[in-house]
Design a protein around this motif. Structure first.
Motif, mmCIF file in Angstrom:
data_model
loop_
_atom_site.group_PDB
_atom_site.id
_atom_site.type_symbol
_atom_site.label_atom_id
_atom_site.label_comp_id
_atom_site.label_asym_id
_atom_site.label_seq_id
_atom_site.Cartn_x
_atom_site.Cartn_y
_atom_site.Cartn_z
ATOM 1 N N ILE A 1 10.395 -24.855 37.561
ATOM 2 C CA ILE A 1 11.374 -24.958 38.655
ATOM 3 C C ILE A 1 12.736 -25.418 38.130
ATOM 4 C CG2 ILE A 1 11.947 -26.179 40.795
ATOM 5 C CD1 ILE A 1 8.973 -26.206 41.454
ATOM 6 N N GLU A 2 12.715 -26.520 37.360
ATOM 7 C CA GLU A 2 13.998 -27.114 36.967
ATOM 8 C C GLU A 2 14.551 -26.610 35.644
ATOM 9 O OE1 GLU A 2 11.403 -30.402 37.399
ATOM 10 O OE2 GLU A 2 13.052 -31.595 38.158
ATOM 11 N N MET B 1 12.532 -34.588 27.441
ATOM 12 C CA MET B 1 13.077 -33.734 28.494
ATOM 13 C C MET B 1 11.984 -32.891 29.144
ATOM 14 S SD MET B 1 16.679 -32.362 27.045
ATOM 15 C CE MET B 1 17.248 -31.641 28.560
ATOM 16 N N THR B 2 10.926 -33.509 29.553
ATOM 17 C CA THR B 2 9.896 -32.730 30.234
ATOM 18 C C THR B 2 9.917 -33.046 31.714
ATOM 19 O OG1 THR B 2 8.279 -34.425 29.820
ATOM 20 C CG2 THR B 2 8.409 -32.647 28.224
ATOM 21 N N SER B 3 9.394 -32.120 32.465
ATOM 22 C CA SER B 3 9.440 -32.254 33.919
ATOM 23 C C SER B 3 8.180 -32.899 34.447
ATOM 24 C CB SER B 3 9.599 -30.869 34.534
ATOM 25 O OG SER B 3 9.315 -30.932 35.896
ATOM 26 N N ALA C 1 7.519 -32.480 37.635
ATOM 27 C CA ALA C 1 7.274 -31.766 38.888
ATOM 28 C C ALA C 1 5.879 -31.161 38.901
ATOM 29 C CB ALA C 1 8.311 -30.668 39.061
ATOM 30 N N LEU D 1 0.812 -27.686 30.644
ATOM 31 C CA LEU D 1 2.136 -27.540 30.041
ATOM 32 C C LEU D 1 2.286 -26.208 29.301
ATOM 33 C CD1 LEU D 1 4.572 -29.496 29.920
ATOM 34 C CD2 LEU D 1 3.799 -30.152 27.627
ATOM 35 N N SER E 1 10.470 -25.900 32.011
ATOM 36 C CA SER E 1 9.633 -26.146 33.191
ATOM 37 C C SER E 1 9.923 -25.084 34.260
ATOM 38 C CB SER E 1 9.889 -27.543 33.741
ATOM 39 O OG SER E 1 11.246 -27.689 34.082
ATOM 40 N N LEU F 1 13.724 -27.429 32.557
ATOM 41 C CA LEU F 1 13.936 -28.465 31.542
ATOM 42 C C LEU F 1 13.161 -28.079 30.285
ATOM 43 C CD1 LEU F 1 13.418 -31.623 33.785
ATOM 44 C CD2 LEU F 1 15.571 -30.704 32.949
ATOM 45 N N PRO F 2 13.762 -28.227 29.097
ATOM 46 C CA PRO F 2 13.049 -27.845 27.867
ATOM 47 C C PRO F 2 11.766 -28.660 27.698
ATOM 48 C CG PRO F 2 15.362 -28.246 27.429
ATOM 49 C CD PRO F 2 15.109 -28.727 28.827
ATOM 50 N N GLN F 3 10.675 -27.967 27.380
ATOM 51 C CA GLN F 3 9.387 -28.652 27.228
ATOM 52 C C GLN F 3 8.816 -28.537 25.829
ATOM 53 O OE1 GLN F 3 7.263 -26.961 30.670
ATOM 54 N NE2 GLN F 3 7.448 -28.959 31.641
ATOM 55 N N ILE G 1 18.083 -33.282 20.253
ATOM 56 C CA ILE G 1 16.865 -33.062 21.053
ATOM 57 C C ILE G 1 15.741 -32.571 20.154
ATOM 58 C CG2 ILE G 1 15.830 -31.708 22.920
ATOM 59 C CD1 ILE G 1 18.576 -31.579 24.197
ATOM 60 N N LEU H 1 11.684 -31.403 20.211
ATOM 61 C CA LEU H 1 10.607 -30.944 21.092
ATOM 62 C C LEU H 1 9.366 -30.714 20.247
ATOM 63 C CD1 LEU H 1 12.462 -28.173 23.160
ATOM 64 C CD2 LEU H 1 11.866 -30.465 23.959
#
Lengths: 843, 116
Positions: A578-579, B1-3, B5, A659, A576, A581-583, A649, A651
């Motif tokens: 800003i943070e 684990m997705t955002s 935001a 996204l 993501s 985080l794995p997407q 994890i 994905l």
């Protein structure tokens, strides 16, 4: 077989299963021999890119030496006026467009993936296309010098000097079409960099942990998005004026040559910072490593970078202080010019504080950084001087300005680049560059530079004009010019020593690199492979190699995420923005020919147009289109919804909509097209301010029926785009309604343009008659320019639909198309308001 | 684990200071072009425009102090503090740049030739 266990806190066990590393190597292997040109991996393309940019640096430097030989003594006849003008135009153009911007993008493509913890750039084929387009276009452009076809109107290409009346040959066309095309390549690179920095960072690398070089590259790319469209529009306007007589810059018909200066410098001044900011980013990486201390005031440096990026767009008129603009407006730009020195000062003080807080090692990169600080600070001081209107009136168009701009550009960009090359070579080479030769290089370049350019301040203050091929025998100028020529050759000797060092010591390869020679703390110093790091760690600090001593070993052992290939293809983790985080897991393309040939044919299209070989150009354009379709056909692979990256994890290996990385690229592309259109709106309003007498009365406009019909068709098209976005058929569902909505919607978009054109033609529109008519025609041309890709991608989408490559889940093409489509609708409506509403308002 | 935001909104909020600076700059620069063509009293119209635009811009600069930038919902406090800090410093620098630009209008008359 050894039992594998996961080290404490790490997601994967070690040792890794047999064959995992070998698979990774096989998947990421580069083609051998001449087929290397089909490779798309960032280490290969980045290397080609840096090498080509340095080649252009040397070539443009040789042109500079020729100029200095001509200017060594008064009334010299070494070069003719015409040859000098071509050489001086090519020196500036090549340095700015073929060296400075490309070399910075090249460093980004080469370094960013490893620095961010990604396996490659998010669009490797786009990066390859951008490079080959630049390479072919640049070589042909430079080659014009050898056929007496080079442009001679200066790198700034001011009309009316560059109009057909005063520049009748094809030299100016080579500049306009060639450089316009290379700018498109730069924009492609910028899109790649923005999406790469925002979406392919290692997990945990939040924006406050982003390496400073990545911050500067992000801002650099953002500035390209907003600055380059202005000069692209300017080149389009001038080329249309030259080809068809549309009088954008002809004062007698309501145009204005100063419009060119506004558009050119709206690009040209931010360009200085576009070049400087990444160089500042390189310095911000080198200084902490050399001082063995974390960068002081990280937050404030980020603030300074962003502020510099913005404020630099408020400075363009300080290149136009002598053009008769009202005094108050000049003061606005003068104030902004001084305001930009605040954030620049913050950076300089932060570097000095970092040096003071650690123990500086005086290696070659450090010397170049110190040289940069000295030279750039002097350039900044003279920048504040020329930002004062009264002083600028005295110094304008004199050698003082030549001295200032070289202190800023060479000091602010070339010295940091050489520091960067000496600093990062061990990450890519089996041998480091020589310290002894490096010190000679620095000494010759530093002394040579100051001997060349410092006397120019005095020559300028003594009244010597710039842009002249010779000068009279005056006692105040002769010695200064001779000293400058001696200094130029000393500087060149420094570059020569550097080239010898490269030949002797630079040994690139895919393994056996020297590695972290400087004991730096950032991720690019991890053991590197063609696939980047062996596994992708969670980043918990700004200097992970300093703060986590076991990190390098664990990453190389495959204990972190994605230690092998989870899908059997090249891949990287998308996080993501800003943070971090794995997407999802992004499957990346491997080597292929479409980007290479698409670049060749696109270059040929533009260059053949320049020499008026229209049929051949059209054939090359069609061939390029075929290559693009071939390229894009495989760009949206079948969704895989669960991929294990380690540590339990999973994905997806597919994403669409907001996204998706491709959706972000489309948004950035729309910012580019939006900027281009805003530059057009500015041009329209500017010419109205200058020549309101050529703007028509409302009763001379097309009847209201035409724009209303056009607006209605645009709204229908927008509605159809909405239907296409919402009613995607399932794998086995009926495609009829969807296809009809797509087809009719795109036809409505085309019809809206046709109706608008018809309305204007019914009033006898002749674009060559005056500036207003030319602006109307330009507005329609820009609308056609955005509708064409909508139509092409629409057909492409339908082809994918009917071959079973699109459904409710696999819909990235649809999401990206509808973004572009809705933008085209919005631009069309804005155009109607401007072309029909504005004349009513002023009436 | 997705955002979860909304990154675009957060980026715009973070950049509110320089965005307001840009808007102010183009308003005051564009205003002089317009008032010099049509206003009966260009000097007064220009001063009023610059004063109003500057007052609005400086008030708007308080945005990052009133509503701190969130920086996502994952609860990464360092990232949140960082973005808020960047937004606030940018507002301060931008306010200084706005005042510098507006100060010119206090001393100089609109539409006057630079040659006096």
């Amino acid at each position: 077989m050894t039992a594998s266990t996961a080290p404490t806190g790490l997601p994967n066990s070690a040792p890794r299963p047999a064959g995992e590393l070998e698979d990774l190597k096989r998947i990421w292997a580069s083609p051998k021999g001449w087929r290397i040109v089909s490779d798309v991996n960032n280490t290969v393309i980045g290397g080609f890119y840096v090498g080509t940019a340095l080649l252009f640096f040397v070539l443009a430097g040789i042109l500079a030496l020729l100029m200095r030989l001509q200017l060594a003594v008064p009334s010299n006849t070494f070069l003719s006026q015409e040859t000098y003008n071509q050489i001086f135009t090519m020196h500036g153009t090549v340095m700015m467009f073929l060296f400075a911007v490309p070399v910075v993008e090249a460093m980004g493509i080469l370094l960013l993936p490893q620095m961010l913890g990604a396996r490659d750039q998010p669009f490797p084929r786009l990066g390859a296309f951008a490079f080959w387009a630049y390479f072919v276009g640049g070589i042909v452009f430079f080659g014009t010098l050898f056929f007496d076809l080079a442009p001679n109107g200066g790198w700034f290409m001011y009309p009316p000097l560059t109009s057909t009346q005063f520049s009748p040959g094809v030299g100016a066309d080579f500049w306009l079409l060639g450089i316009g095309f290379i700018e498109i390549s730069a924009i492609a690179g910028a899109i790649e960099i923005i999406v790469g920095v925002l979406r392919t960072r290692a997990p945990g690398m939040t924006l406050d942990k982003l390496p400073m070089f990545a911050w500067t590259m992000l801002i650099f790319a953002g500035m390209i998005v907003f600055a380059f469209p202005a000069v692209i529009l300017a080149t389009m306007l001038l080329e249309l004026e030259r080809a068809f007589g549309w009088p954008f810059f002809v004062a007698a018909k309501g145009g204005d040559p100063l419009l060119w200066q506004h558009l050119f410098w709206f690009f040209g001044h931010p360009e200085v910072y576009i070049i400087f900011l990444p160089a500042a980013g390189m310095v911000s990486m080198i200084v902490p490593a050399m001082a063995r201390a974390p960068l002081v005031a990280y937050n404030l440096i980020v603030v300074a970078l962003i502020a510099t990026g913005f404020f630099s767009f408020g400075l363009w008129v300080h290149h136009m202080f002598t053009t008769g603009i009202p005094a108050l407006s000049l003061s606005f730009f003068s104030a902004a010019s001084m305001a930009v020195s605040l954030p620049s000062g913050i950076q300089v003080f932060a570097w000095i504080a970092t040096i003071a807080s650690g123990r500086m090692t005086f290696s070659t990169p450090s010397l170049f950084v110190l040289g940069f600080l000295f030279i750039f600070t002097l350039g900044g001081l003279t920048g504040v001087m020329v930002a004062m209107v009264p002083f600028d009136w005295q110094a304008h168009d004199t050698y003082f300005v030549v001295a200032h701009l070289h202190y800023v550009l060479v000091g602010g960009m070339v010295f940091p680049l050489f520091a960067a090359i000496y600093y990062w070579t061990p990450a890519f080479s089996r041998r480091a560059l020589s310290e002894r030769l490096g010190r000679w290089t620095f000494a010759l370049m530093f002394i040579g530079f100051n001997v060349t350019f410092f006397p120019m301040h005095m020559a300028g203050l003594g009244g010597m004009p710039r842009r002249v091929y010779t000068y009279p025998d005056l006692p105040g100028w002769n010695l200064l010019n001779l000293i400058s020529t001696v200094g130029a050759f000393m500087f060149a000797a420094g570059v020569m020593v550097f080239l010898v060092d490269l030949v002797r010591n630079f040994r690139p390869g895919q393994s056996g690199h020297i590695g972290n020679l400087w004991r730096a703390g950032s991720l690019e110093w991890m053991p590197a492979h063609p696939f980047g790091m062996r596994s992708i760690p969670v980043v918990a600090s700004r200097d992970p190699l300093w703060d986590e001593p076991g990190l390098e070993k664990a990453v190389e052992a495959g204990c972190w995420y994605l230690p092998g290939s989870a899908t059997g293809r090249r891949e990287t983790i998308v996080t993501s923005p800003i943070e971090a985080l794995p997407q999802y897991v992004l499957r990346l393309p491997g080597p292929g020919w479409p980007p290479f040939f698409a670049a060749i044919f696109t270059s040929a299209f533009f260059l053949l147009l320049t020499v008026k070989a229209v049929t051949l150009a059209a054939l090359c354009g069609a061939a390029a289109l075929v290559m693009f379709v071939w390229w894009m056909w495989g760009a949206d692979p079948k969704p895989v919804m669960k991929v294990d990256i380690g540590g339990g994890i999973t994905l997806p290996a597919y994403a669409s909509g907001p996204l998706s990385h491709s959706w972000w690229a489309m948004v950035v592309l729309l910012l580019v097209t939006g900027s281009l259109y805003l530059a057009y709106v500015f041009s329209y309003l500017y010419l109205w301010v200058v020549s309101p007498q050529v703007w028509p009365a409302p009763d001379s406009l097309p009847p209201a029926l035409w724009p209303f019909a056009s607006a209605l068709l645009l709204l229908v098209s927008g509605g159809a785009a909405n239907v296409v976005s919402r009613k995607v058929p399932t794998q086995n569902g009926s495609r009829t309604g969807f296809s009809a909505a797509a087809g009719l919607g795109i036809l409505a978009l085309l019809a809206a343009l046709f109706v608008e054109l018809w309305g204007h033609l019914s009033t006898g529109l002749d674009p060559a008659s005056n500036a207003h008519a030319a602006m109307v025609a330009m507005g329609l041309f820009l609308q056609l320019q955005i509708i064409t890709p909508v139509a092409v991608v629409g057909c492409f989408m339908l082809a994918k639909l009917f071959t079973g490559h699109i459904d409710t889940r696999r819909r990235a093409v649809i999401d990206n198309l509808t973004l572009l489509w809705l933008y085209a609708v919005g631009q069309g409506l804005a155009g109607l308001l401007l072309l029909h509403g504005f004349p009513w308002v002023i009436a | 684990m997705t955002s979860g935001a909304r990154p675009f909104g957060e980026f715009v909020a973070c950049l509110s200071g320089p965005l307001i600076w840009a808007a102010h700059f183009f308003v005051v620069y564009g205003a002089e072009s317009v008032v010099c063509i049509g206003a009966t009293s260009p000097a007064g119209a220009m001063r009023l425009t610059v004063f109003a635009a500057t007052a609005i811009a400086l008030v708007a600069m308080a945005a990052p102090y009133v509503r701190p930038v969130r920086g996502g919902r994952s609860g990464a406090p360092e990232a949140q503090r960082f973005l808020s800090s960047v937004a606030r410093w940018l507002a301060i620098l931008s306010a200084a740049a706005i005042i510098a630009v507006a100060a010119a209008a206090v001393r100089l008359t609109a539409c006057a030739s630079p040659a006096g």
